[in-house]
Design a protein around this motif. Structure first.
Motif, PDB file in Angstrom:
ATOM      1  N   GLU A  54      41.858  38.353  30.597  1.00  0.00           N
ATOM      2  CA  GLU A  54      42.382  39.061  29.434  1.00  0.00           C
ATOM      3  C   GLU A  54      41.763  40.437  29.248  1.00  0.00           C
ATOM      4  OE1 GLU A  54      40.557  37.597  25.486  1.00  0.00           O
ATOM      5  OE2 GLU A  54      40.471  35.830  26.815  1.00  0.00           O
ATOM      6  N   HIS A  55      40.857  40.828  30.155  1.00  0.00           N
ATOM      7  CA  HIS A  55      40.181  42.117  30.015  1.00  0.00           C
ATOM      8  C   HIS A  55      40.507  43.093  31.149  1.00  0.00           C
ATOM      9  CE1 HIS A  55      37.725  40.518  26.750  1.00  0.00           C
ATOM     10  NE2 HIS A  55      37.509  39.453  27.505  1.00  0.00           N
ATOM     11  N   LEU A  56      41.382  42.681  32.058  1.00  0.00           N
ATOM     12  CA  LEU A  56      41.718  43.579  33.153  1.00  0.00           C
ATOM     13  C   LEU A  56      42.386  44.848  32.632  1.00  0.00           C
ATOM     14  CD1 LEU A  56      42.927  40.993  35.818  1.00  0.00           C
ATOM     15  CD2 LEU A  56      40.693  42.092  35.619  1.00  0.00           C
ATOM     16  N   VAL A  57      43.174  44.695  31.593  1.00  0.00           N
ATOM     17  CA  VAL A  57      43.662  45.839  30.812  1.00  0.00           C
ATOM     18  C   VAL A  57      42.905  45.786  29.494  1.00  0.00           C
ATOM     19  CG1 VAL A  57      45.634  46.938  29.725  1.00  0.00           C
ATOM     20  CG2 VAL A  57      45.909  45.776  31.926  1.00  0.00           C
ATOM     21  N   ASN A  58      42.205  46.849  29.154  1.00  0.00           N
ATOM     22  CA  ASN A  58      41.298  46.787  28.019  1.00  0.00           C
ATOM     23  C   ASN A  58      41.391  48.052  27.168  1.00  0.00           C
ATOM     24  OD1 ASN A  58      39.138  48.693  29.276  1.00  0.00           O
ATOM     25  ND2 ASN A  58      39.500  47.126  30.847  1.00  0.00           N
ATOM     26  N   PRO A  59      41.064  47.963  25.866  1.00  0.00           N
ATOM     27  CA  PRO A  59      41.132  49.128  24.971  1.00  0.00           C
ATOM     28  C   PRO A  59      40.205  50.260  25.387  1.00  0.00           C
ATOM     29  CG  PRO A  59      40.897  47.088  23.710  1.00  0.00           C
ATOM     30  CD  PRO A  59      40.681  46.735  25.147  1.00  0.00           C
ATOM     31  N   GLU A  60      39.129  49.932  26.101  1.00  0.00           N
ATOM     32  CA  GLU A  60      38.189  50.959  26.526  1.00  0.00           C
ATOM     33  C   GLU A  60      38.745  51.839  27.646  1.00  0.00           C
ATOM     34  OE1 GLU A  60      35.947  47.540  24.764  1.00  0.00           O
ATOM     35  OE2 GLU A  60      37.544  47.741  26.258  1.00  0.00           O
ATOM     36  N   GLY A  61      39.833  51.380  28.278  1.00  0.00           N
ATOM     37  CA  GLY A  61      40.427  52.138  29.372  1.00  0.00           C
ATOM     38  C   GLY A  61      39.620  52.096  30.655  1.00  0.00           C
ATOM     39  N   VAL A  62      38.779  51.084  30.798  1.00  0.00           N
ATOM     40  CA  VAL A  62      37.937  50.949  31.997  1.00  0.00           C
ATOM     41  C   VAL A  62      38.740  50.255  33.092  1.00  0.00           C
ATOM     42  CG1 VAL A  62      35.845  49.901  32.956  1.00  0.00           C
ATOM     43  CG2 VAL A  62      35.815  50.891  30.644  1.00  0.00           C
ATOM     44  N   CYS A  63      38.722  50.820  34.282  1.00  0.00           N
ATOM     45  CA  CYS A  63      39.366  50.194  35.437  1.00  0.00           C
ATOM     46  C   CYS A  63      38.448  49.109  35.993  1.00  0.00           C
ATOM     47  CB  CYS A  63      39.652  51.248  36.500  1.00  0.00           C
ATOM     48  SG  CYS A  63      40.270  50.587  38.061  1.00  0.00           S
ATOM     49  N   VAL A  64      38.968  47.898  36.116  1.00  0.00           N
ATOM     50  CA  VAL A  64      38.185  46.747  36.554  1.00  0.00           C
ATOM     51  C   VAL A  64      38.584  46.392  37.985  1.00  0.00           C
ATOM     52  CG1 VAL A  64      37.596  44.339  36.105  1.00  0.00           C
ATOM     53  CG2 VAL A  64      38.057  45.896  34.183  1.00  0.00           C
ATOM     54  N   VAL A  65      37.615  46.463  38.896  1.00  0.00           N
ATOM     55  CA  VAL A  65      37.856  46.209  40.318  1.00  0.00           C
ATOM     56  C   VAL A  65      37.220  44.874  40.698  1.00  0.00           C
ATOM     57  CG1 VAL A  65      37.459  47.038  42.670  1.00  0.00           C
ATOM     58  CG2 VAL A  65      37.862  48.679  40.814  1.00  0.00           C
ATOM     59  N   PRO A  66      37.975  43.937  41.247  1.00  0.00           N
ATOM     60  CA  PRO A  66      37.376  42.679  41.693  1.00  0.00           C
ATOM     61  C   PRO A  66      36.389  42.912  42.834  1.00  0.00           C
ATOM     62  CG  PRO A  66      39.764  42.453  41.459  1.00  0.00           C
ATOM     63  CD  PRO A  66      39.445  43.924  41.369  1.00  0.00           C
ATOM     64  N   THR A  67      35.149  42.490  42.633  1.00  0.00           N
ATOM     65  CA  THR A  67      34.117  42.644  43.660  1.00  0.00           C
ATOM     66  C   THR A  67      33.314  41.358  43.772  1.00  0.00           C
ATOM     67  OG1 THR A  67      32.453  43.523  42.125  1.00  0.00           O
ATOM     68  CG2 THR A  67      33.924  45.119  43.163  1.00  0.00           C
ATOM     69  N   ALA A  68      32.613  41.229  44.869  1.00  0.00           N
ATOM     70  CA  ALA A  68      31.782  40.035  45.082  1.00  0.00           C
ATOM     71  C   ALA A  68      30.651  40.386  46.037  1.00  0.00           C
ATOM     72  CB  ALA A  68      32.617  38.890  45.649  1.00  0.00           C
ATOM     73  N   GLU A  69      29.628  39.556  46.004  1.00  0.00           N
ATOM     74  CA  GLU A  69      28.543  39.634  46.974  1.00  0.00           C
ATOM     75  C   GLU A  69      28.320  38.232  47.513  1.00  0.00           C
ATOM     76  OE1 GLU A  69      23.895  41.199  47.358  1.00  0.00           O
ATOM     77  OE2 GLU A  69      24.689  40.587  45.421  1.00  0.00           O
ATOM     78  N   LEU A  81      34.880  44.344  48.200  1.00  0.00           N
ATOM     79  CA  LEU A  81      35.773  44.934  47.204  1.00  0.00           C
ATOM     80  C   LEU A  81      37.194  44.463  47.470  1.00  0.00           C
ATOM     81  CD1 LEU A  81      34.595  48.687  47.374  1.00  0.00           C
ATOM     82  CD2 LEU A  81      33.492  46.784  46.190  1.00  0.00           C
ATOM     83  N   MET A  82      37.922  44.125  46.400  1.00  0.00           N
ATOM     84  CA  MET A  82      39.289  43.643  46.547  1.00  0.00           C
ATOM     85  C   MET A  82      40.207  44.297  45.520  1.00  0.00           C
ATOM     86  SD  MET A  82      38.323  39.668  47.417  1.00  0.00           S
ATOM     87  CE  MET A  82      36.797  39.782  46.486  1.00  0.00           C
ATOM     88  N   GLN A  87      43.603  38.185  45.898  1.00  0.00           N
ATOM     89  CA  GLN A  87      42.804  38.326  47.113  1.00  0.00           C
ATOM     90  C   GLN A  87      41.493  37.556  47.000  1.00  0.00           C
ATOM     91  OE1 GLN A  87      42.329  42.547  47.851  1.00  0.00           O
ATOM     92  NE2 GLN A  87      44.342  42.725  48.836  1.00  0.00           N
ATOM     93  N   CYS A  88      40.890  37.587  45.804  1.00  0.00           N
ATOM     94  CA  CYS A  88      39.664  36.805  45.585  1.00  0.00           C
ATOM     95  C   CYS A  88      39.909  35.325  45.826  1.00  0.00           C
ATOM     96  CB  CYS A  88      39.159  37.004  44.160  1.00  0.00           C
ATOM     97  SG  CYS A  88      38.529  38.646  43.782  1.00  0.00           S
ATOM     98  N   ALA A  89      41.021  34.818  45.280  1.00  0.00           N
ATOM     99  CA  ALA A  89      41.338  33.397  45.421  1.00  0.00           C
ATOM    100  C   ALA A  89      41.596  33.036  46.888  1.00  0.00           C
ATOM    101  CB  ALA A  89      42.545  33.045  44.558  1.00  0.00           C
TER     102      ALA A  89
END
Length: 373
Positions: A54-69, A81-82, A87-89
């Motif tokens: 629910e935060h991938l689109v957010n009021p702050e306008g921050v771009c959220v990139v799926p990442t992992a280590e 980076l995905m 792609q994560c799934a």
């Protein structure tokens, strides 16, 4: 479009991470810090992905990139980076047979060589490279002398420098000449002296994960920013208990055992990078050395912690007045900073002028700094 990106953080599902590392707080910290693109971190963890939905689109306008280590064989850490959670799934499904803790640990251990992990990442459309590549634990160059020894025929798409290195440390390594360098916080806390302490200025066509990955793939990295390498806790060769520091030759003479306390001596990032350098430095984007504003205020006020109430009160005043921390550090005119607190204004100007005395870290102990008059 020039945007600042911190692409390596962690979730509460990883070890030794604050329980406050939640999407709402991370978005708030992004706004305070001045970060416009954040990596989710721990994107293979199903519950963590669901918390982000629910935060991938957010009021702050921050771009959220799926990442992992992930931690592969030989304890080497890989940054991934995905473009999206699909792609994560898909990557989760490919790696699950080789991991006993992928459902429990945000940074799972995967019993595969780097080449196989990279092949799976590329198969789902993601990007991969060594995390904190020079550090003496859990890194590519802690185990191998060459990228190909870890990743085989699979190319790496990026290399993360880590807190104890800047781009100059890898610029003279010929096999990295075409590899984009990233500087990220690897934050385990949303506090702004941890989150966003390192970042990248990217030239993106639009604020989307796909555009972010394209910018990195095409090496449209305009600037890296972060610690002076000497501030990192593995910059110098030192023992891992008393943190006594040694030159490379001294460590060899002591057979990598500290003569003071008998502890193991770990090779520092500066010495390891020098060891790997085999050519003249290649051109790299500028690297901007920064110190978190709360740590500058802490030093000026003489408090024990950047979380002290009087530090945070003054920090909040600067953010309220000028918008975000990075703006204060690199753009706000010194007289305006001085107008709130003269000593902070002088310290920020000293940082900008390079009048910083560094006391290097090593062996697992962070370095420190002081300002010169």
């Amino acid at each position: 479009m020039h945007l600042r990106a911190d692409l390596h953080i962690h979730s509460p599902f990883a070890l030794a991470v604050s329980r406050h590392m939640l999407p709402e707080q991370l978005l708030a910290s992004s706004t305070i810090k001045g970060i416009q693109i954040i990596g989710t971190g721990d994107g293979l963890h199903p519950t963590w992905r669901s918390l982000w939905d629910e935060h991938l689109v957010n009021p702050e306008g921050v771009c959220v990139v799926p990442t992992a280590e992930v931690e592969g064989l030989h304890r080497i850490h890989h940054l991934i980076l995905m473009e999206d959670f699909d792609q994560c799934a898909a990557l989760y499904d490919l790696l699950k047979p080789y991991s006993s803790n992928i459902d429990r640990n945000g940074r799972p251990q995967v019993k595969l060589e780097g080449e196989a992990i990279a092949a799976h990442v590329h198969a789902v459309g993601g990007m991969i490279g060594p995390a904190h590549a020079f550090t003496p634990w859990t890194s590519l160059y802690a185990t191998y002398d060459h990228v190909r020894d870890c990743y085989g025929s699979e190319p790496i798409d990026l290399l993360e420098l880590g807190l104890s290195a800047d781009s100059s440390y890898g610029a003279g390594i010929s096999e990295l000449h075409q590899v984009p360098f990233l500087s990220n916080s690897d934050a385990h806390s949303p506090q702004t002296n941890k989150f966003g302490r390192e970042f990248n200025l990217l030239d993106v066509t639009e604020p989307t994960p796909r555009a972010v990955l394209a910018a990195i793939r095409e090496n449209r990295i305009l600037m890296n920013a972060g610690f002076f390498p000497e501030e990192g806790k593995y910059n110098r060769t030192a023992c891992i208990e008393g943190f006594h520091q040694y030159t490379f030759d001294e460590a060899i003479a002591h057979h990598w055992r500290c003569p003071v306390d008998g502890a193991r001596i770990k090779k520092g990032v500066a010495d390891r990078a020098h060891e790997l350098t085999d050519t003249l430095p290649s051109p790299r984007p500028p690297y901007l050395h920064l110190i978190p504003l709360s740590e500058i205020i802490q030093r000026v006020l003489g408090t024990a912690s950047p979380s002290a109430k009087k530090v945070q009160r003054l920090y909040t005043e600067y953010i309220s007045q000028f918008g975000d921390e990075i703006t204060v550090l690199i753009e706000t005119p010194e007289p305006e900073i001085t107008g709130i607190n003269p000593a902070v204004g002088r310290a920020v100007q000293a940082l900008r002028d390079g009048r910083v005395e560094l006391h290097p870290g090593g062996g697992g102990s962070y370095g420190s700094f002081s300002f010169m008059q």
